[in-house]
Structure formats: C-alpha cells, structure tokens
Design an enzyme around this catalytic site. Structure first.
Site, short mmCIF file in Angstrom:
data_model
loop_
_atom_site.label_atom_id
_atom_site.label_comp_id
_atom_site.label_asym_id
_atom_site.label_seq_id
_atom_site.Cartn_x
_atom_site.Cartn_y
_atom_site.Cartn_z
N HIS A 206 0.81 -1.31 0.03
CA HIS A 206 0.06 0.14 -0.03
C HIS A 206 0.84 1.33 -0.02
O HIS A 206 0.24 2.22 0.02
CB HIS A 206 -1.15 -0.03 1.24
CG HIS A 206 -0.27 0.37 2.49
ND1 HIS A 206 0.65 -0.77 3.08
CD2 HIS A 206 -0.20 1.64 3.08
CE1 HIS A 206 0.97 -0.05 4.23
NE2 HIS A 206 0.51 1.25 4.45
C1 UD1 Z 1 -2.39 5.49 5.80
C2 UD1 Z 1 -0.86 5.96 6.61
C3 UD1 Z 1 0.27 5.00 6.59
C4 UD1 Z 1 -0.27 3.53 7.15
C5 UD1 Z 1 -1.56 3.18 6.52
C6 UD1 Z 1 -2.14 1.94 6.80
C7 UD1 Z 1 -0.50 8.37 6.64
C8 UD1 Z 1 0.69 9.40 5.98
N1 UD1 Z 1 -0.42 7.16 6.08
O1 UD1 Z 1 -2.00 5.36 4.53
O2 UD1 Z 1 1.23 5.33 7.17
O3 UD1 Z 1 0.50 2.43 6.74
O4 UD1 Z 1 -2.76 4.15 6.62
O5 UD1 Z 1 -3.40 1.64 5.97
O6 UD1 Z 1 -1.17 8.46 7.47
N2 UD1 Z 1 -9.54 4.76 2.05
C9 UD1 Z 1 -10.70 4.04 1.89
N3 UD1 Z 1 -11.43 3.86 3.28
C10 UD1 Z 1 -10.70 4.02 4.48
C11 UD1 Z 1 -9.42 4.74 4.34
C12 UD1 Z 1 -8.80 5.08 3.16
O7 UD1 Z 1 -11.33 3.74 1.23
O8 UD1 Z 1 -11.00 3.50 5.55
C13 UD1 Z 1 -8.82 5.28 0.97
C14 UD1 Z 1 -9.12 6.48 0.31
O9 UD1 Z 1 -9.23 6.50 -1.02
C15 UD1 Z 1 -7.94 7.21 0.55
C16 UD1 Z 1 -7.02 6.12 0.44
O10 UD1 Z 1 -7.60 5.05 0.72
O11 UD1 Z 1 -7.73 8.34 -0.28
C17 UD1 Z 1 -5.65 6.31 1.12
O12 UD1 Z 1 -6.10 6.52 2.56
P1 UD1 Z 1 -5.12 7.39 3.47
O13 UD1 Z 1 -5.58 7.42 5.07
O14 UD1 Z 1 -4.88 8.81 2.80
O15 UD1 Z 1 -3.56 6.81 3.48
P2 UD1 Z 1 -3.13 5.23 3.58
O16 UD1 Z 1 -2.62 4.90 2.15
O17 UD1 Z 1 -4.27 4.15 3.99
#
Ligand code: UD1
Length: 370
Positions: A206
C-alpha cells in the site's frame, strides 16, 4: 475524579497499538481515565469497525470524522477538529497519547502541544532516514514536540539520543503490537478456511512509493505473477492499492492468474492467521515486518529502508526493495529451509502495555506533585 488521558487513533495500524494499553489500564486500575479519540482517518468497515470489534476496543468516546484527502487537507481537518475538542473539554486533559506515524499522529500532537497539554508518543524514535516517506516527516515532527517518548525497539532510543532528546524524556517500553499479537495467537479464535495445509505466500502492498507510480506498480505486478507460478499468493488489497490496480488495468492481470486470490482488506484475526501459516510474506507495511519477525515467518519487504532495523538484525525481515533478483534468492532460501530465523527482542514480550501504563501513571502523578 481521576485525570483523563486522550488515546488518539485514526488509521488501521493505530488500533492494535491502543487496544492492549486500554486493557492494561483497566486491569491495573490505573490512576487515569482513557478517553478514546478516533480521528476518522480510516472509516471503511474493514479498515476501522472490524478492527474495533476484533480487538475488543470499546467504541470511541469522540469521533472527529476527518476522512480522506491530501496530506495537507487530512492533517488540517484532524488538527482543527482535535483542537476544538481539546478546548471544549473541562477539566483539561492530563495528557494526549498519540501512536505510530500516520497523519493523525502529527495532527493530534500539534494541536495538544500548542495548548500546552503534555504529549506522549508511543512508538517514538523510529527513523527510516528517508524523508520521501510521509511517515518519516510525521515521526520526526511528532517526536520533536512530544514530552514523553515511549520507545519500541533499540534503534529508537539511539536515534532520539543522537537528536539530543534528554534521557528523562525517553522510556523503553517495548512493542505493544506484539502484546496484541500474543493475545490473539493464543485466544483460539483464529481459524481461516484459506489456511488448508497447502503452501501459500501472503502479500500486502500500500505504500504510495510502490503503488502510486504505474511503472513501479507494473514491475511489482510482473514479479508477483512470477511468484504465483511457484506458490499460491493471497492478497488482501488495501483500498488505495485496489484503486491504483483498477486505474492501471493491473487488477485484471493479477486476478486472472489461477494461483492469485485478491481479497478485500481483512480483519486483524484473519490476517494474523494467514501471516502465521504463510510460507513467507511479501509486504511494504511497517507493522508486518515486526509481526512476522516475532513469529519467525520469513518477510520480504518491498522497500529500500526500514525504520525498524531490529527486524533485520534479530528478525526474519529482508529488504528487497525492487531488486527482484534479491527476492528470488531469498525465496529459494526459504523454500529450501535455509532462511534466517528470529532471535528474541528486548521488550517484545506481550507485556509492553503494562510498561506504557506505568509511564503514563508516573506522568499523571508527577503533574499532581507540582
Ligand atoms: C495510512 C498511513 C500509512 C499506513 C496506512 C495503513 C499516513 C500518511 N499514512 O495510509 O502510514 O501505513 O494508513 O493503512 O497517515 N480509504 C478507504 N477507506 C478508508 C481509508 C482510506 O477507502 O477507511 C482510501 C481512500 O481512497 C484514501 C486512500 O484509501 O484516499 C488512502 O488513505 P489514507 O488514509 O490517505 O492513507 P493510507 O494509504 O491508508
């Protein structure tokens, strides 16, 4: 009335870190009351609710509903909402505990420190020395404004000392994620029908550096297709990765391989059971490097560096980055039984949360004594 400490969690890897501390605080009748604050950084059922259920965390006392966005937007939403919460509650909190290195960590630490509320950082001092990683910025910035730094692995202490943090602010508590692991390894609930005695490898992916660039993602997928020619590959895909694989048409290529199973993100217990039973794990996660090391399951990490170097020296982790030749060699060693095995790591003993509660209790008592 006991003073309160906010436990801030927002993203999937935070939940398994607060769960054992909440339990230890309860069990030991700690001299403070934990207030659970969910920032809402992760909000999908699989990324959040399932974790609360499986880890037996009571529902949050406060939900900030920050959601997704760019780094600036997400951090700013959490910062503003958490600041509002801190200003509204009376009497004020004795401390705010933040965990790990996600955007929720730095946002909550910043809001609290500007309001002169002591900040405790759990999992402090980890450094990948790669500022291209958003988490590295979060780690450095959070540690710089935290009052009490609770360290999970030997490198953490060394890094903080080098950065000039005084000894009295650093406490080696060990790894609370291992507490959660130990509890669930022994609770007998883990039973996954995919674990059927046939060998398989588990994959998680991821990191933006691996999934956001189509060329890099294509190279990784081509390597994975090659691995699946040798061994079944189970791939619970993070929402970010699912999106990128769809955008690039690579999801189709992966799912059409007969030995690859692409799944929705799994709950903690299912994932743990797969990790434990896997012949090896391919990952870019931080926590999985630690969990596989504890269980002595070989782990090939698709990163050039790690902020968790003890998993290289004492654990089963190998950094392969995008050097797939290195990965092939490691897989050969694993399959022939010649791969390294793990050694014990100080404080990875299933009791770290009790040491965290002790540190928080000392903080509360010393504030009272002033
Ligand atoms: C975040 C953390 C990362 C951690 C990871 C675990 C930061 C900078 N990064 O990254 O360190 O390893 O979480 O998962 O804080 N989304 C969903 N459902 C959710 C959450 C997110 O569909 O519940 C999708 C959305 O499209 C979102 C994308 O995932 O834009 C990324 O989510 P985000 O919280 O921005 O970062 P992660 O890649 O999850």
């Amino acid at each position: 009335m006991k003073p309160s400490i906010a436990f801030v969690a927002g993203a999937r890897p935070n939940f398994m870190k607060i769960a054992p501390v909440l339990r230890a605080a309860d069990e030991t009748k700690a001299p403070f009351t934990p207030v659970i604050v969910h920032t809402g950084q992760h909000y999908s059922r699989e990324m959040s609710d399932v974790m609360f259920e499986q880890l037996e965390i009571r529902p949050p006392d406060v939900h900030l509903e920050a959601g997704s966005g760019t780094h600036g937007q997400q951090t700013a939403k959490i910062l503003a909402a958490f600041e509002e919460f801190l200003m509204e509650i009376s009497p004020r909190l004795a401390a705010v505990m933040v965990v790990g290195d996600v955007n929720s960590t730095i946002a909550a630490a910043l809001a609290a420190s500007k309001l002169h509320i002591p900040v405790v950082h759990l999992e402090a001092g980890l450094r990948s020395f790669d500022r291209g990683m958003p988490e590295e910025i979060n780690r450095i910035a959070t540690d710089a404004i935290s009052d009490l730094l609770l360290v999970s692995e030997p490198a953490g202490e060394k890094n903080l000392r080098k950065e000039g943090v005084p000894d009295q602010r650093i406490r080696y508590v060990g790894n609370v994620m291992i507490d959660t692991l130990v509890r669930h390894l022994t609770d007998g609930r883990a039973a996954n029908p995919m674990v059927d005695g046939q060998p398989f490898a588990l994959l998680t992916l991821h990191r933006p550096s691996n999934v956001d660039c189509p060329e890099t993602l294509t190279r990784i997928v081509e390597f994975l297709l090659e691995v699946a020619d040798q061994i079944r590959l189970i791939f619970p895909a993070h929402p970010r990765t699912q999106l990128r694989l769809q955008e690039t048409g690579l999801l189709e290529r992966l799912s059409s391989h007969p030995a690859i199973q692409v799944l929705q993100p799994l709950g903690y217990v299912d994932n743990l059971e797969l990790m434990r039973a896997a012949a090896f794990v391919i990952t870019d996660s931080g926590g999985i490097q630690e969990e596989t090391s504890y269980m002595s399951v070989p782990c090939l990490t698709l990163r050039e560096n790690t902020e968790r170097p003890v998993t290289l020296t004492h654990g089963t982790n190998t950094l392969v980055g995008l050097d797939f030749q290195k990965a092939r060699t490691a897989i050969c060693e694993i399959r022939s039984g010649n791969y390294k095995r793990s050694l014990p790591i100080p404080g990875w003993d299933g009791r770290a949360a009790y040491r965290v509660v002790e540190a928080l209790s000392d903080l509360v008592k010393s504030a009272h004594a002033v």
